[in-house]
Design an enzyme around this catalytic site. Structure first.
Site, PDB file in Angstrom:
ATOM      1  N   ARG A  97      21.491  20.209  81.502  1.00 40.66           N
ATOM      2  CA  ARG A  97      22.224  21.079  80.585  1.00 40.66           C
ATOM      3  C   ARG A  97      23.720  21.040  80.873  1.00 40.66           C
ATOM      4  NH1 ARG A  97      21.178  27.560  79.242  1.00 40.66           N
ATOM      5  NH2 ARG A  97      22.976  27.772  77.864  1.00 40.66           N
ATOM      6  N   ASN A 151      13.178  24.950  74.357  1.00 34.46           N
ATOM      7  CA  ASN A 151      14.209  24.618  73.374  1.00 34.46           C
ATOM      8  C   ASN A 151      14.471  23.111  73.302  1.00 34.46           C
ATOM      9  OD1 ASN A 151      15.036  27.056  72.129  1.00 34.46           O
ATOM     10  ND2 ASN A 151      16.102  27.675  73.995  1.00 34.46           N
ATOM     11  N   CYS A 173      10.869  32.256  69.697  1.00 37.35           N
ATOM     12  CA  CYS A 173      12.267  32.463  70.057  1.00 37.35           C
ATOM     13  C   CYS A 173      12.483  33.963  70.241  1.00 37.35           C
ATOM     14  CB  CYS A 173      13.184  31.918  68.963  1.00 37.35           C
ATOM     15  SG  CYS A 173      14.948  32.090  69.318  1.00 37.35           S
ATOM     16  N   HIS A 203      17.153  29.134  65.411  1.00 33.11           N
ATOM     17  CA  HIS A 203      18.583  29.340  65.665  1.00 33.11           C
ATOM     18  C   HIS A 203      19.420  29.090  64.414  1.00 33.11           C
ATOM     19  CE1 HIS A 203      18.443  29.039  70.362  1.00 33.11           C
ATOM     20  NE2 HIS A 203      17.681  30.012  69.868  1.00 33.11           N
ATOM     21  N   TYR A 260      23.230  32.803  66.271  1.00 28.12           N
ATOM     22  CA  TYR A 260      23.670  31.433  66.506  1.00 28.12           C
ATOM     23  C   TYR A 260      24.439  30.850  65.323  1.00 28.12           C
ATOM     24  CZ  TYR A 260      21.253  30.834  70.940  1.00 28.12           C
ATOM     25  OH  TYR A 260      20.869  30.940  72.253  1.00 28.12           O
TER      26      TYR A 260
END
Length: 465
Positions: A97, A151, A173, A203, A260
């Site tokens: 990440r 995700n 989610c 999202h 988001y």
């Protein structure tokens, strides 16, 4: 379910979220006749699995339950006769990440876990693994439900259903949960006395809200949250910057946006803030690594047998609780109203029939029954169709290792500039993630042989991590 009770397997069992998952099962002990919980991880996650696994055992014992908690690195054996399989893994761990965020941001382009270049690369790494898990499930637990909150949840869920053929899949989610709670707070009406309809993709959804008298209250919530005042607009999301939406735009939408959507509706401010974090060495992944280190120090305490409050700072509050809720609803045919990623099947008429959408509906023993949404207004329809096309392109590239499709996805993604920048970032990220992208091996080898500047750029950048 065997005569001995439910067997629930969690892939990514060494996650810092696992205590919340265990807490959720304990809260529903009267609904879930569990006999065994199996926490599965990989060799690189063994240390965390051991720590959080022992804590899970303490939590179960403190609750006075006789459930068996098993820790293992053998995924295929773990899946044998499972009733439910939950997935919460991160291919490449948090270091991956960090690369997803820092490489794009070094070019002045958004780097984020599920959006932009970072989100696409997380999908490239994750989709082949979810499909491998499904291949194991076909022989080991052919009747099990797959509950995914790895995700990017929408793309991973679509790959599982559409390309893995695992129809008994739901994607979860935590974001809709927070939106529901905020609307109830603003209206000063108990959440259970309101009716919500969400629709879109993970999202990237919108929602509307009604009261028990049949009156739509969406505009009141929009005014309460987004109408200009001397105070900042509120957000329940701890993991992304709280940039302001344009009130006039949200009023025109006549729907409440997902948190988001800030990455798209307030792109300039979100990018500016992300670059500032990057320059300080404080991207979200770097902050989360420190938070996780503190959490695991807490988890080591042999006296700790409950979920610590600090876990709420991790950014994924309610994820695991949602997973427990849907398992209980399927097991007991509770008809619980939830928001999940599921196969469209005409629920949203603007999107392909066989794609994954994130929508409201009820959970039954035979699966999720979505509420029909129909079509979006032009303001929403254009952007969501573009986003879904991008997602479909990403999924195909992830499965086939197709560089041309990967580049196409980068160019059509609204958060990635086209042209030279898109290709530079793509090539740099392919090299940076080479250990977790075997499907792109030929292209990565070509980059290593012919693009020394790409290699040097990434190596120097990650030294400064």
């Amino acid at each position: 379910m065997s005569k001995d009770g439910l067997k629930i397997v969690t892939i990514g069992g060494g996650s810092s979220y696992t205590p919340e998952l265990i807490e959720g099962y304990i809260k529903r002990k009267d609904l879930l006749p569990i006999s065994e919980i199996v926490l599965v991880d990989i060799e690189a996650g063994r240390h965390k699995l051991d720590i959080v696994g022992e804590m899970a055992k303490r939590m179960v014992k403190a609750a006075g339950l006789d459930w068996t908690v098993t820790l293992t690195l053998d995924r295929k054996s773990a899946l044998k006769d499972a009733d439910f399989v939950t997935t919460q893994f991160r291919v490449g761990l948090l270091d991956a990440r960090v690369k997803d965020e820092r490489i794009p941001l070094s070019h002045g382009v958004l780097g984020q876990e599920t959006n932009g270049a970072g989100g696409m690369f997380k999908a490239f790494r994750t989709i082949p693994v979810i499909l491998d898990i499904i291949e194991d499930m076909k022989t080991q637990c052919p009747d099990a439900w797959l509950v995914n909150f790895t995700n990017p949840a929408g793309m991973v869920t679509e790959a599982a259903i559409k390309h893995g053929g695992w129809k008994k899949t739901v994607g979860l989610c935590n974001v809709p949960i927070g939106h529901r709670k905020m609307a109830a707070e603003k209206l000063d009406i108990p959440e259970e006395d309101l009716f919500f309809k969400f629709a879109g993709i993970n999202h990237f959804h919108w929602h509307r809200v009604w009261d028990k008298q049949g009156q739509e209250r969406t505009h009141e919530v929009i005014d309460a949250i987004y109408k200009p005042t001397d105070e900042d607009q509120e957000s329940h999301l701890k993991n992304i910057h709280n940039a302001s939406f344009h009130y006039e735009q949200i009023r025109a939408l006549e729907m409440l946006p997902c948190g988001y959507h800030r990455y798209y509706y307030a792109e300039d401010e979100m990018l500016k803030h992300s670059i500032e974090e990057f320059e300080k060495g404080e991207t979200r992944a770097q902050v989360v690594k420190k938070t996780e280190a503190r959490l695991f120090e807490l988890y080591k305490d042999p006296e700790l047998d409950y979920k610590p409050e600090e876990l709420s700072q991790r950014g994924g509050t309610h994820y695991s609780d949602a997973a427990c809720e849907i398992i209980a609803a399927i097991q007991n045919d509770l008809r619980t109203e939830m928001v999940v990623s599921t196969e469209n099947n005409g629920t949203v008429t603007d999107l392909p029939y066989d794609c994954a959408v994130e929508v409201s509906g009820v959970v039954t023993s035979h699966g999720f029954e979505p509420y029909n949404w129909g079509s979006f207004t032009p303001e929403a329809r254009g952007v969501i169709q573009g986003m879904k096309g991008m997602e479909e392109t990403v999924i195909r590239a992830a499965i086939d290792g197709d560089y041309n499709r990967a580049l196409s996805a980068f160019i059509v993604n609204p958060l990635v500039p086209g042209g030279v920048v898109a290709k530079d970032i793509l090539d740099q990220m392919l090299y940076a993630h080479k250990d977790h992208l075997p499907q792109f091996a030929d292209k990565i080898r070509e980059i290593e042989e012919n693009q020394p500047d790409t290699i040097n750029y990434v190596d120097e950048l990650m030294k400064s991590n």
